[in-house]
Design a protein around this motif. Sequence first.
Motif, PDB file in Angstrom:
ATOM      1  N   ASP A  90       0.823  -1.201   0.000  1.00 45.68           N
ATOM      2  CA  ASP A  90       0.000   0.000   0.000  1.00 45.68           C
ATOM      3  C   ASP A  90       0.860   1.254   0.000  1.00 45.68           C
ATOM      4  O   ASP A  90       0.539   2.253  -0.644  1.00 45.68           O
ATOM      5  N   TYR A  91       1.942   1.214   0.749  1.00 48.12           N
ATOM      6  CA  TYR A  91       2.783   2.390   0.960  1.00 48.12           C
ATOM      7  C   TYR A  91       3.766   2.611  -0.185  1.00 48.12           C
ATOM      8  O   TYR A  91       4.129   3.752  -0.488  1.00 48.12           O
ATOM      9  N   MET A  92       4.238   1.508  -0.799  1.00 48.89           N
ATOM     10  CA  MET A  92       5.157   1.619  -1.936  1.00 48.89           C
ATOM     11  C   MET A  92       4.330   1.889  -3.188  1.00 48.89           C
ATOM     12  O   MET A  92       4.170   1.060  -4.057  1.00 48.89           O
ATOM     13  N   SER A  93       3.810   3.087  -3.236  1.00 51.48           N
ATOM     14  CA  SER A  93       2.841   3.459  -4.263  1.00 51.48           C
ATOM     15  C   SER A  93       3.546   4.018  -5.488  1.00 51.48           C
ATOM     16  O   SER A  93       4.772   4.002  -5.602  1.00 51.48           O
ATOM     17  N   ALA A  94       2.739   4.524  -6.425  1.00 49.70           N
ATOM     18  CA  ALA A  94       3.308   5.182  -7.599  1.00 49.70           C
ATOM     19  C   ALA A  94       4.182   6.354  -7.179  1.00 49.70           C
ATOM     20  O   ALA A  94       5.196   6.649  -7.807  1.00 49.70           O
ATOM     21  N   ALA A  95       3.787   7.044  -6.090  1.00 48.48           N
ATOM     22  CA  ALA A  95       4.580   8.169  -5.606  1.00 48.48           C
ATOM     23  C   ALA A  95       5.961   7.710  -5.169  1.00 48.48           C
ATOM     24  O   ALA A  95       6.961   8.375  -5.417  1.00 48.48           O
ATOM     25  N   GLY A 178      -1.872   6.808 -15.619  1.00 52.45           N
ATOM     26  CA  GLY A 178      -2.165   7.348 -16.951  1.00 52.45           C
ATOM     27  C   GLY A 178      -0.917   7.539 -17.783  1.00 52.45           C
ATOM     28  O   GLY A 178      -0.868   7.178 -18.960  1.00 52.45           O
ATOM     29  N   GLN A 179       0.137   8.081 -17.171  1.00 49.16           N
ATOM     30  CA  GLN A 179       1.385   8.298 -17.907  1.00 49.16           C
ATOM     31  C   GLN A 179       2.056   6.983 -18.273  1.00 49.16           C
ATOM     32  O   GLN A 179       2.650   6.845 -19.343  1.00 49.16           O
ATOM     33  N   LEU A 180       1.954   5.991 -17.382  1.00 50.15           N
ATOM     34  CA  LEU A 180       2.560   4.684 -17.645  1.00 50.15           C
ATOM     35  C   LEU A 180       1.892   3.994 -18.828  1.00 50.15           C
ATOM     36  O   LEU A 180       2.568   3.526 -19.760  1.00 50.15           O
ATOM     37  N   SER A 385       6.866  -2.472 -15.889  1.00 51.35           N
ATOM     38  CA  SER A 385       5.633  -1.769 -16.236  1.00 51.35           C
ATOM     39  C   SER A 385       4.422  -2.438 -15.603  1.00 51.35           C
ATOM     40  O   SER A 385       3.538  -1.781 -15.053  1.00 51.35           O
ATOM     41  N   ALA A 386       4.397  -3.777 -15.679  1.00 50.64           N
ATOM     42  CA  ALA A 386       3.291  -4.523 -15.068  1.00 50.64           C
ATOM     43  C   ALA A 386       3.294  -4.353 -13.556  1.00 50.64           C
ATOM     44  O   ALA A 386       2.235  -4.170 -12.937  1.00 50.64           O
ATOM     45  N   VAL A 387       4.481  -4.364 -12.948  1.00 50.08           N
ATOM     46  CA  VAL A 387       4.580  -4.191 -11.496  1.00 50.08           C
ATOM     47  C   VAL A 387       4.175  -2.777 -11.087  1.00 50.08           C
ATOM     48  O   VAL A 387       3.471  -2.578 -10.091  1.00 50.08           O
ATOM     49  N   ALA A 388       4.621  -1.783 -11.868  1.00 52.60           N
ATOM     50  CA  ALA A 388       4.240  -0.399 -11.561  1.00 52.60           C
ATOM     51  C   ALA A 388       2.731  -0.224 -11.665  1.00 52.60           C
ATOM     52  O   ALA A 388       2.106   0.451 -10.836  1.00 52.60           O
ATOM     53  N   PHE A 389       2.146  -0.859 -12.674  1.00 52.71           N
ATOM     54  CA  PHE A 389       0.688  -0.783 -12.807  1.00 52.71           C
ATOM     55  C   PHE A 389       0.011  -1.485 -11.636  1.00 52.71           C
ATOM     56  O   PHE A 389      -0.979  -0.996 -11.086  1.00 52.71           O
TER      57      PHE A 389
END
Length: 576
Positions: A90-95, A178-180, A385-389
């Motif tokens: 939860d904490y290791m977010s896109a941010a 969205g950018q990803l 990319s899949a992990v970031a999504f």
Amino acid sequence: MSRLTSSRRLAVAMAALILLPTLALAAGPDLGEVQKQATNFTAIGMFAAFVVFTLFITKWAAAKTKSAADFYTAGGGITGFQNGLAIAGDYMSAASFLGISAAVMASGFDGLIYSIGFLVGWPILTFLMAERLRNLGQFTFADVAAFRFAQTPVRVFAASSTLVVVAFYLIAQMVGAGQLIKLLFGLEYWVAVVIVGGLMMIYVLFGGMTATTWVQIIKACLLLGGATFMAVMVMMQYGFSLERFFAAAVEVKAQIAAQTPGTTPEDAAAAGQSIMGPGKFITDPISAISFGMALMFGTAGLPHILMRFFTVPDAKEARKSVMWATTWIGYFYLLTFIIGFGAITFVLTSPGFLDETGALVGGSNMAAIHLAKAVGGNLFLGFISAVAFATILAVVAGLTLAGASAVSHDIYATVIKKNKAGSAAELKVSRYTVLALGVLAVALGIVFEKQNIAFMVSLAFAIAASANFPVLFLSVLWKGCTTRGVVIGGFIGLVVSVVLTVLSPSVWEATLGYDKGSAPFPYTSPALFSMTAGFVGIWLFSTLDRSLRGRQDRAGFVAQQVRSETGIGAAAASAH
């Protein structure tokens, strides 16, 4: 059984409506000016495989989600180790993954303030909040805040602050997603945001907290593995010497600065060295203190993180959750620093990752994604990319659950129905709220397209630190706290933080488009002022409260203290 089957059919239909246009557009020849590079079918294949896999998790979780407790907290059946990984997820977010690495790439050493700030909030949760939260609460942090106070006003405040924090946090995740997807598929940005919003609604509507938890656990493991591989590959190029690594980054920044017309060699060298010291991102002491306070204290006020402590069976597992979460998160933030500097040395030196203006293809938040391709080729790019999504999707699902529980549990079930609403009715309201939050997230994600996502999350932290944290802290630890103080002081912190955030340069100039230097509030983060206003408001109005309700609130502190410290009665309340 028929209702469950129809839900599954609806989930499959929604997934098809989202994925089929996406794949068609990805394969199409005319992608307009948005497409800056060739479509990466390897990355798209891994991305699609992950989506299908998580939809199967959602289908499995839907069969286990039969009550409001299952939907909000997975029935309280998650272990401390599992919950620690899920909290880390939860904490290791896109941010964290995309935003911090982008900030480090742009500002160097200053980007580390995000990593340190996000991390140091955990001791507060460990020693002050985790055990008390589990002993006092059932579904939401409002259960804790309203334990000895009048239910209606406190829950109205808690739901309001939760929805505001969730909205700001959602913006960052939707922008990153969205950018990803725009970069990966070559789609228009707004189409990418709509796709993410639709998938998120599927996961939450049908899987609830069970699906969200397992997606977060799987995603945390994959992200930790992927980030470790990236950091090792970067450091391998420099013989695992930090001195050589940072020297190379300084040299690259100096070379880039030297390309600006009129720049002397001395100025270029100074620009290169500037990334190794503070002052490039936060330029004055007040902003630094305020920003640090937001990151540190905001952690203890984030509703979707606080909600995770109700998914474990007891206080012991809650403490274990925080210990494991702190371990994984601390390790991950060390990696983001290496990834950010690695983006300087690998990405900024390769024309293939830059457009004709010298900016990153796909936007500044895509530094980590480009680095993945630089060190591991198309296959690893697809994996990251899949992990970031997955990172974004899991966090968005957790946020949406927190917002849905605020409306259905705190407002509908407790305030409107006076605890007489059935589980089925509460669940129905939750799902309607999920749909509304999904639409809101998509709209806000489109509006805030150009913002750095780590910075957008810091604004959510500032609001959480100003509204939720003072209320939780004083209601649990201060005998003199009253309903009047909590509600008025909490709303003061909430309103001041939101108003100052809008009047700050980050929104007034960057988002609303006003002239540079025209922002009425000159600092990047309002936390120093708004958090102080929240604490002072709660203290002042509680101290001045001489009402019968106020005396009852103070008298209830002893019972609350016994319950929070020992857990006596917590099991019965959870069962109820």
